[in-house]
Enzyme design. Sequence first.
Site, short mmCIF file in Angstrom:
data_model
loop_
_atom_site.label_atom_id
_atom_site.label_comp_id
_atom_site.label_asym_id
_atom_site.label_seq_id
_atom_site.Cartn_x
_atom_site.Cartn_y
_atom_site.Cartn_z
CG HIS A 1 -81.81 -49.25 -6.78
ND1 HIS A 1 -83.14 -48.92 -6.60
CD2 HIS A 1 -81.74 -50.49 -6.36
CE1 HIS A 1 -83.90 -49.85 -6.40
NE2 HIS A 1 -82.98 -50.76 -5.90
CG ASP B 1 -80.28 -39.42 -9.61
OD1 ASP B 1 -80.11 -40.32 -9.03
OD2 ASP B 1 -80.57 -38.32 -8.99
P1 ADQ Z 1 -81.30 -41.88 -4.04
O1 ADQ Z 1 -79.89 -41.29 -4.64
O2 ADQ Z 1 -81.53 -41.54 -2.73
O3 ADQ Z 1 -81.71 -43.20 -4.48
P2 ADQ Z 1 -83.82 -40.18 -5.21
O4 ADQ Z 1 -84.48 -41.19 -5.98
O5 ADQ Z 1 -83.89 -38.96 -5.80
O6 ADQ Z 1 -82.17 -40.63 -4.86
O7 ADQ Z 1 -84.85 -40.14 -3.80
C1 ADQ Z 1 -85.23 -41.33 -3.06
C2 ADQ Z 1 -86.09 -40.95 -2.12
O8 ADQ Z 1 -85.61 -40.12 -1.07
C3 ADQ Z 1 -87.23 -40.10 -2.64
O9 ADQ Z 1 -88.48 -40.76 -2.10
C4 ADQ Z 1 -87.09 -38.86 -2.20
O10 ADQ Z 1 -88.32 -38.10 -1.59
C5 ADQ Z 1 -86.29 -39.12 -0.70
N1 ADQ Z 1 -85.54 -37.68 -0.38
C6 ADQ Z 1 -84.42 -37.50 -1.15
N2 ADQ Z 1 -83.97 -36.27 -0.65
C7 ADQ Z 1 -84.51 -36.18 0.64
C8 ADQ Z 1 -84.48 -35.15 1.65
N3 ADQ Z 1 -83.73 -34.16 1.45
N4 ADQ Z 1 -85.37 -35.29 2.69
C9 ADQ Z 1 -86.20 -36.39 2.50
N5 ADQ Z 1 -86.12 -37.15 1.77
C10 ADQ Z 1 -85.43 -37.18 0.54
C11 ADQ Z 1 -81.34 -44.20 -5.42
C12 ADQ Z 1 -80.62 -43.63 -6.74
C13 ADQ Z 1 -81.77 -42.72 -7.77
C14 ADQ Z 1 -82.96 -43.94 -7.78
C15 ADQ Z 1 -83.40 -44.37 -6.29
C16 ADQ Z 1 -84.35 -45.31 -6.72
O11 ADQ Z 1 -79.44 -42.75 -6.75
O12 ADQ Z 1 -81.13 -42.72 -9.12
O13 ADQ Z 1 -84.03 -43.22 -8.23
O14 ADQ Z 1 -82.15 -44.94 -5.81
O15 ADQ Z 1 -84.10 -46.45 -7.54
#
Ligand code: ADQ
Length: 467
Positions: A156, A363
């Site tokens: 991911h 990211d």
């Molecule tokens: P994350 O680093 O967690 O994921 P991201 O893809 O932006 O990053 O977010 C994942 C989920 O968490 C989204 O549905 C988002 O809405 C939710 N989220 C993020 N911040 C939040 C907050 N402050 N409050 C509530 N919900 C929040 C990892 C990788 C990413 C990749 C994903 C999926 O780091 O690059 O996109 O996995 O593969």
Amino acid sequence: MSRIIVVSNRIGPIEEGKAAPGGLAVGVYEILRATGGVWFGWSGETVDQTPQAPSLQTQGNIAFATVGLGRKDYAEYYAGFSNATLWPLLHYRTGLIEFSRDSLAGYLRVNEQFAAHLARLIEPGDIVWVHDYHLIPLGAALRRRGVTQRIGFFLHTPLPPRAVMRTLPDHRQIFGTLSAYDVVGFQTADDADHFSDYMVRELGASRQGARLALDSRLFKAGVFPIGIDPDDFARTAAVAVGQSATRRLIRSLGERPLVIGVDRLDYSKGLPFRFRAIENLLGQHPEWRNRCTFLQVATLSRTDVKQYRELRAELDAAAGHINGRYADYDWTPIRYVNRSFNRNTLAGFFRHARVGLVTPLRDGMNLVAKEYVAAQRPEDPGVLVLSQFAGAANELESALLVNPFDVGGVAQAIIRALEMPLPERTDRWRAMMETLRRNTVRDWARRFVESLTANRADMRPAALSGA
Ligand code: ADQ
């Protein structure tokens, strides 16, 4: 039809009807429902004694198999090697890497334990889909236990170039095990190229058409950018914008447009640079003072890792400094909120925000960028300001793409977004929404499983496309 065994560090919510969080849970659920299978992972709990067997709960045709982690395992495998060593390395932050022989040993030990549990659950004809950097050596550990079934791995996060991968002590012992998988999936073509380059130049793999060969194994690298369910998110946002949380937010803003950022509080997300961009905007463009409001939701994450605590302190100070300097008696420039909100509330906030600020330094994908786009009003959409270093930038080319290190450039992009006329906003939004609809999270999961089962008569991935 073959079952799928999904393995991820944490699993989605087990209770039926409970909203699945964003990200992989939606896609993985659907594919598991279509084929039946097992979802194996850490229960999220630390326990005094490492369990002898996973605890099982079933929901329809899916069995959830979870294990607790002993305290030493948690410290070494999870907080240590996964999040203090691999996470910074994979995000190109070599200066933040902490490495110890103990945490490496703990990482390998927990992967062996998971493999031992899994080897007892896997049946002939099953396929196994392993997720993310916590579990890189799992495939090789399963092979050592005689598992010959198809095993795929999806990363991911980004995968950095070979020169960065080599900064990890004993990197071959970790990354070399990726050859045990049949398919190794990445978010972007760059990540997949970095993988092939490492395998060929570092380990001596040879290219055989679309595949790589190393020792006696043939495997392939693939690009599978993860998506969301854009129409479902749009519906959620349309409802949420009328509900009390968003209504309160709108009232509190007065006439000022909202610029929103939503992230886990993680150094990969570029929040200190983002705050500097906001400071630059207010300092260099005083006409915007008291005319727009920034809301940064940054949910605390991995608070037992030192770098995360330091980042938190840095951001507390930066927000205080900017607000102290520019706030007025009736306006605070940055609302900096460390609590988390549920998906519906965020969707409503996104819909009201004129600008979505997604500026990670690096990211894998960044689903917030996609969710922000999906949440917009078709007749009056907001503008996404997106880092060129998020995987999502490969697909969302109609966003305002920025270099997050260029704080003046980001400030200008925010102003351009705030001033953008409706026709341009609409054109950009439509192009991005079409892209999201072409590659939903269901398509992502289906394409990965199809790639893993290609040329296998006993698996019928076509059955999944109607899911
Ligand atoms: P994350 O680093 O967690 O994921 P991201 O893809 O932006 O990053 O977010 C994942 C989920 O968490 C989204 O549905 C988002 O809405 C939710 N989220 C993020 N911040 C939040 C907050 N402050 N409050 C509530 N919900 C929040 C990892 C990788 C990413 C990749 C994903 C999926 O780091 O690059 O996109 O996995 O593969």
